[in-house]
Write a protein that holds these residues in place. Sequence first.
Motif, PDB file in Angstrom:
ATOM      1  N   GLY A   1       0.779  -1.227   0.000  1.00 50.27           N
ATOM      2  CA  GLY A   1       0.000   0.000   0.000  1.00 50.27           C
ATOM      3  C   GLY A   1       0.812   1.278   0.000  1.00 50.27           C
ATOM      4  O   GLY A   1       0.243   2.368  -0.136  1.00 50.27           O
TER       5      GLY A   1
ATOM      6  N   THR B   1       1.852  -4.112  -8.302  1.00 50.23           N
ATOM      7  CA  THR B   1       0.390  -4.113  -8.432  1.00 50.23           C
ATOM      8  C   THR B   1      -0.083  -3.438  -9.722  1.00 50.23           C
ATOM      9  O   THR B   1      -1.251  -3.074  -9.839  1.00 50.23           O
ATOM     10  CB  THR B   1      -0.277  -3.386  -7.239  1.00 50.23           C
TER      11      THR B   1
ATOM     12  N   LEU C   1       9.621  -0.006  -0.751  1.00 54.96           N
ATOM     13  CA  LEU C   1       9.420   1.413  -1.078  1.00 54.96           C
ATOM     14  C   LEU C   1       9.449   2.321   0.158  1.00 54.96           C
ATOM     15  O   LEU C   1       9.816   3.486   0.056  1.00 54.96           O
ATOM     16  CB  LEU C   1       8.126   1.603  -1.867  1.00 54.96           C
TER      17      LEU C   1
HETATM   18  S1  FES Z   1       4.886  -0.473  -3.299  1.00 54.70           S
HETATM   19 FE1  FES Z   1       3.778  -1.922  -2.165  1.00 54.70          FE
HETATM   20  S2  FES Z   1       1.805  -1.803  -3.026  1.00 54.70           S
HETATM   21 FE2  FES Z   1       2.990  -0.565  -4.331  1.00 54.70          FE
END
Ligand code: FES
Lengths: 155, 756
Positions: A100, A138, B377
């Motif tokens: 997410g 995703t 990320l």
């Molecule tokens: S970086 Fe994890 S859902 Fe997009």
Amino acid sequence: MIVLTLNGRERRLEGLDPEMPLLWALRDHLDLVGAKFGCGIGQCGACTVMVDGRAVRSCVLPLKSAAGASVTTIEGLAEADGGLHPLQEAWIAEDVAQCGYCQAGQIMAAAALLDSNPAPSDAQIESAMAGNLCRCGTYLRVKKAIRRAAGGERT
Amino acid sequence: MSRPGFNPDPGLLELVEYAQGARANSFALARLDRRRFLQLTGAVGGGLMLGLQLGGRSALASQAADADADSFEPGVYLKIAGGEIVIYAPNPEVGQGVKTSLPMLVAEELDAAWTDVRVEQSPIDAERYGRQFAGGSRSIPDRWEGLRQAGASARAMLIAAAAKRWGVPAPECETAESRVTHPASGRSASYFELAAEAARQPLPSPDSLRLKGRGEYRLLGRRLTGVDNRALVTGERLFGIDQTLPEMAHAAYQKGPATGAVPRGANLEEIKRLPGVLDAFVLEGNGNVSELMPGVAIVARDTWSAFRAKAALEIDWDESGAARDSWADASARAAELARSEGGETLADRGDVAAALDAAETRLEAFYQYHFVSHAQLEPQNCTAWVRGGEADLWAPTQTPGRGLKSVAKTLGLNPSRVRVHQTRAGAGFGRRLVNDFMCETAAISARVDRPVKLTWTREDDMSHDFYRAGGFHALQGGVDPNGRLSAWRDHIITFSHDGKRPVVGGHLSAKDFPGGLVSNHRLTRTLLPWHTPCGAWRAPGSNVFAFAVQSFLDELAAAAGRDPLDFLLEVLGEPRWFEPGNFWSLNTGRAAEVVRLAAREAGWGRSLPEGRGLGLAFWFSHAGHFAEVAEVSVSAGRKLRVHRVTVAGDVGPIVNRSGAENQVEGSVIDGLSTMFGQKVTHEAGRVEQPNFHRYPLLRMPQAPEVDVHFIESDYPPSGLGEPALPPLAPAVANAIFAASGLRVRTLPISEEGFTL
Ligand code: FES
Ligand code: FES
């Protein structure tokens, strides 16, 4: 002092370094943590917000460059009455997210796209979204959710 | 002569071995543990709280807890009160979907209406929840029994309460959608009406509970959207990096350019005068690379001030004890060693030399793969408040329990004085099994005596990872005159921190494919010294071994003029389970089924235009059998297009179909992203790829279609975070060969001139 419109409200920011990237002003000083820090160099799109309707990497936009602008973050995307934006609905329906972390940036990039092009082709979706990395992979669902939102009625 | 490497603590290797099933553990053992479950129950605010926990606390202690309702902490799996059913998700959510799938196990056996369920992340408490970690695709298999038992127990107590109220026999009652009904009399009551009475019912013994069979599932196997999705799409405060505390300061931490460098001095006075900076100081560290390494901390009023001051740091580093690793040197050395025998023998079955001599087709090849970074990320970060001999930490970690112990050790506190609060993590992929960032934050907060959030820059993250190790395979293979695989010889050259054991991810063993499947098999190993820490990266070992092994198998099939599908199925042979009852051992029957299904769904054997081909690969890891077929075009200038990847997997019954498919789609895209252009090279111990501009991740226009098929066998379910990843790289490499005749033997394939 820097004045900008943030999610529809005028905000006057005092005592902040005009060189500070918009991202850090949002996250550390304006209590809006939806835009995320991923790379700090404009490569990943996690920090994407809309500035005057365009998708912008807020990690490389100095606050002074946002002066006078209208900034929309993920927190300001839903209707004032709490009704979700069609993209947010589509994101839930398609169960897009894994971790997410990239998703707020993806949604803001998609929102800017649909604002300027309400019925994008797949190729247009791909090129508009190419600046937003998803480490979890995703992309197929992001694309589906944009198609779903574009096909649906906006309320 | 050589310095010891910076060994991640032995616990990491143990954890990875546990995760991969190499340590004694299996579903059989999980069943034994179940009998030792302690049950805690009681009324709280008129509701029912019930939990089942793994043994570990004495019965006496649990009775004492029961006697005092106030001592009832929320350390249980389930609470029915106030018109909602709260289910506590015990394991960290790092993008693998367990905050949704684990509560589904409870809700299924409880017969709860999913719309009544609210999921909360449970506290970190090993006594109550056992191992709470996200790794090794273990959450589903480890929790499958316990969580269903919890739901079934609560259901039995709700039925008992209803039966008593209505004066009817309990077996005549039924449940569905958070209600107990008595069809004979037409009576019905909601779980909320029954909760207070249910809490006073005796606990059912685990043996009295009958768990549902596959045909009775109402929830499992459905597509449910993730429980955090609404919060995610509205930008709520979910992640570690989003945490804030009153009076919180923001910190940055600069560690050495090479692991183990020690600051001799720095321009601290100048830094302290920079705007927004509150303090700057050196931390000496405790010498443990998994905890606290030396560096310079900056504490500021916001992240930007901390980062800007960090960029202005001038530090005089003492690198006498630091890593000096060089990928260029290591790969040159590996090329020299390729033809040597290899120091250790790990497998020696049959007579490989004789079988190679007798082979009709004989091949040799050298495969190699670079180091890579996790690049999750969300950069490492943590929020800590250390005061008065106590510590609270909010951390995006895969191993909160281990993090708690590491922090206690770093601060010299009793672990009972440290609390870790789970946050959502912006992915993990194995990086957050190690909690160095927690220890750093705790040490900084202790020093400045206030709450602190530490945020790493992306450059910190890429430069201080626990990397997936690179490696090399000198392979030889033989095919006999009947066209059968008759000999397999692999000399793996990998790395070691201590000169004795391979780094995490370098542990190719006699059990890995084609171990046990070819009658003449020899596996030897050479360890090269490496000081920079290596760690677990999604499907450790498998993520690279599959590439070398399944690509070379394809080479042998091609050289012998065999169809790769027939050749692979022949190698798998008759259906047999290598260690019956151990789900972490290969079952060739399940393997052959997924291979056939992937081939069928991909249209294996159909004719394709010039420059386009199909490639097949299989791998077994983390109790999951997976086969993948990639369809790839190769055009002039080695430009690739990966059109579609067809995946067939067998992980038993599927829990959340949407989440399961998402994991597989993500594994394919991650696999392609990594094989295509990612590499980390070290020179003089320094990482040469500090940020994403030097470390390309796949972007949307490059993503293939992914077609996912599950064989839902009747074996207990196993996890999906990892096992779909390993077959991707060899499937794509084999498709490149089928399309173009070009054989890829190096990862990333950009090293061989391919572009995507
Ligand atoms: S970086 Fe994890 S859902 Fe997009
Ligand atoms: S954080 Fe702004 S683009 Fe990556």
